[in-house]
Write a protein that holds these residues in place. Structure first.
Motif, PDB file in Angstrom:
ATOM      1  N   ASP A 117       0.850  -1.200   0.000  1.00 48.20           N
ATOM      2  CA  ASP A 117       0.000   0.000   0.000  1.00 48.20           C
ATOM      3  C   ASP A 117       0.879   1.242   0.000  1.00 48.20           C
ATOM      4  O   ASP A 117       1.885   1.244   0.708  1.00 48.20           O
ATOM      5  CB  ASP A 117      -0.870   0.034   1.268  1.00 48.20           C
ATOM      6  CG  ASP A 117      -2.113  -0.839   1.151  1.00 48.20           C
ATOM      7  OD1 ASP A 117      -2.355  -1.363   0.064  1.00 48.20           O
ATOM      8  OD2 ASP A 117      -2.814  -0.986   2.164  1.00 48.20           O
ATOM      9  N   SER A 136      -1.388  -6.489   3.824  1.00 55.65           N
ATOM     10  CA  SER A 136      -0.867  -5.226   3.275  1.00 55.65           C
ATOM     11  C   SER A 136       0.405  -4.800   3.981  1.00 55.65           C
ATOM     12  O   SER A 136       0.515  -4.939   5.199  1.00 55.65           O
ATOM     13  CB  SER A 136      -1.886  -4.111   3.457  1.00 55.65           C
ATOM     14  OG  SER A 136      -3.077  -4.452   2.820  1.00 55.65           O
ATOM     15  N   GLU A 138       2.556  -1.391   4.394  1.00 53.10           N
ATOM     16  CA  GLU A 138       2.432   0.043   4.104  1.00 53.10           C
ATOM     17  C   GLU A 138       3.781   0.662   3.764  1.00 53.10           C
ATOM     18  O   GLU A 138       4.768   0.440   4.464  1.00 53.10           O
ATOM     19  CB  GLU A 138       1.822   0.770   5.311  1.00 53.10           C
ATOM     20  CG  GLU A 138       0.392   0.370   5.552  1.00 53.10           C
ATOM     21  CD  GLU A 138      -0.407   1.491   6.214  1.00 53.10           C
ATOM     22  OE1 GLU A 138       0.158   2.564   6.532  1.00 53.10           O
ATOM     23  OE2 GLU A 138      -1.625   1.269   6.395  1.00 53.10           O
ATOM     24  N   TYR A 350      -4.698   3.202   0.421  1.00 50.81           N
ATOM     25  CA  TYR A 350      -4.257   2.397   1.569  1.00 50.81           C
ATOM     26  C   TYR A 350      -5.463   1.641   2.111  1.00 50.81           C
ATOM     27  O   TYR A 350      -6.524   2.257   2.318  1.00 50.81           O
ATOM     28  CB  TYR A 350      -3.715   3.296   2.687  1.00 50.81           C
ATOM     29  CG  TYR A 350      -2.345   3.884   2.445  1.00 50.81           C
ATOM     30  CD1 TYR A 350      -1.192   3.232   2.902  1.00 50.81           C
ATOM     31  CD2 TYR A 350      -2.200   5.094   1.793  1.00 50.81           C
ATOM     32  CE1 TYR A 350       0.065   3.792   2.707  1.00 50.81           C
ATOM     33  CE2 TYR A 350      -0.936   5.659   1.587  1.00 50.81           C
ATOM     34  CZ  TYR A 350       0.183   4.993   2.044  1.00 50.81           C
ATOM     35  OH  TYR A 350       1.427   5.551   1.846  1.00 50.81           O
ATOM     36  N   THR A 354      -4.657   5.182   5.449  1.00 52.35           N
ATOM     37  CA  THR A 354      -3.596   5.957   6.096  1.00 52.35           C
ATOM     38  C   THR A 354      -3.403   7.285   5.352  1.00 52.35           C
ATOM     39  O   THR A 354      -3.264   7.308   4.128  1.00 52.35           O
ATOM     40  CB  THR A 354      -2.280   5.151   6.073  1.00 52.35           C
ATOM     41  OG1 THR A 354      -2.569   3.855   6.577  1.00 52.35           O
ATOM     42  CG2 THR A 354      -1.205   5.822   6.913  1.00 52.35           C
TER      43      THR A 354
END
Ligand code: PMP
Length: 380
Positions: A117, A136, A138, A350, A354
């Motif tokens: 993401d 995911s 990040e 995201y 986020t």
């Protein structure tokens, strides 16, 4: 009647929301990724020619052979990689169908799929529909660098696939040799497959190079590569793309493909096959977009938006700490309503929404569109 949604958390996409707001407020639409200029008249004439010649019935299930042969030649020339046009290339109804079909052909319920993401929004729902589990990872601005130690921590016996996208939508980041070495080492001696979304392969800037996974035999043997002619030839509305994969994966891909769409627009395949004969039609693309990127980013430098790096794709992201500390979705909506420019808030890419206070602009637009947009943004 009782209906249990397979995608309970999916609503209207941010692209539809921003585009309809843009229309309502008559804003310049730099949100969705599509050009506001036409594709080559030569290509349109070729489609017209083949329609009039009567090429209007089903194409072969895997796609027109001459088109697959051209793609095989292109892969060999650009990446010294071999794909058998008979067994390892399939023409699809755009990149999104290629992605969905690849996932449908190999993901079993309970399989885990790693996604970075911010990510193109079709990956996670497609995995979920198949009963897969999205894991995911990040990445953070400004460089969105992958920490491969974090990736290793998430890998276990259920990990079935890693999805990568370079050049990346929305960040404009590209993967480098070190990333490729890490991917080789992580997947070595494992059953982990790769889905490499390379729809922006020809949109790479400032002397950088697109590193297709097809260049690395250790990765190629376990990868689906997906691509889109809509991105290549400025006609996103035609929805034609393709998938490359080694035969053992392509056999499974085609089992799903034949029952999902069976085959893809015939006259467009004939036209694209002819158009690909001239390699300038795709090799000149990075120069074409480099000019747009430079034009847009140079103008933006005189605003209070701060540019993030862009090495590829046709998206320029910006931070706005000098303007406000509001949420990116709030600012994106305000930019449409008060200043007449539509963007996409990157939090939408995201899974946890986020918010790093980043907006994404698409610069696949006419010079005058970009100029007017930045004029409006300069007032923010
Ligand atoms: N992958 C990425 C990263 C994209 O940005 C897009 C288009 N926005 C696609 C795939 C899908 O391409 P197509 O329009 O050919 O389905």
């Amino acid at each position: 009647m009782l209906l249990k949604s397979k995608l309970p958390n999916v609503g209207t996409t941010i692209f539809s929301i921003m585009s309809s707001l843009a229309e309502q407020y008559n804003a310049i639409n730099l949100s969705q990724g599509f050009p506001d200029y036409d594709c080559s008249p030569e290509l349109v004439n070729l489609v017209d020619h083949y329609m009039k010649k009567g090429y209007n019935q089903y194409a072969p299930m895997p796609g027109l052979l001459s088109l697959r042969e051209r793609l095989s030649d292109k892969q060999r020339k650009l990446h010294t990689s071999e794909y058998n046009p008979h067994t390892e290339i399939t023409i699809t109804a755009g990149g999104t169908q290629a992605i969905f079909t690849a996932l449908a052909s190999v993901i079993q319920p309970g399989d885990e799929v790693l996604i970075f993401d911010p990510a193109y929004d079709s990956y996670a729902p497609a995995v979920t529909v198949m009963g897969g589990i999205v894991k995911s990872i990040e990445l953070n601005p400004p460089d969105y660098k992958i920490n491969w130690q974090d990736v290793r921590k998430l890998i276990n016996s259920k990990t079935r696939m890693i999805i990568i996208n370079s050049p990346n939508n929305p960040t404009g980041i590209i993967l480098d040799e070190e990333d490729m070495r890490e991917l080789i080492s992580i997947t070595h001696n494992s059953d982990i497959l790769l889905l490499s979304d390379e729809v922006y392969e020809h949109l790479v800037y400032d002397g950088n190079e697109h590193l297709s996974v097809s260049r690395y035999p250790e990765l190629k043997e376990r990868s689906f590569i997906t691509a889109s002619f809509g991105k290549l030839f400025h006609n996103t509305g035609w929805k034609v793309g393709y998938c490359l994969a080694p035969e053992w994966l392509m056999v499974e891909f085609r089992k799903v493909h034949q029952f999902l769409v069976f085959s893809v627009n015939t006259p467009v395949q004939y036209a694209i096959s002819d158009f690909l004969k001239d390699e300038k039609n795709y090799l000149d693309l990075s120069t074409f977009f480099q000019i747009k990127k430079n034009f847009f980013s140079n103008l933006l430098k005189d605003t209070r938006f701060d540019l993030l790096p862009c090495f590829g794709s046709y998206f320029q992201s910006v931070q706005y700490a000098r303007i406000s500390d509001e949420k990116d979705t709030d600012l994106a909506i305000r930019l449409i309503k008060e200043f007449g420019v539509a963007s996409i808030p990157v939090s939408a890419f995201y899974s946890k929404n986020t918010d790093h206070h980043v907006l994404r602009f698409c610069f696949a637009k006419k010079q005058e569109t970009l100029e007017e947009a930045v004029y409006r943004l300069s007032k923010v």
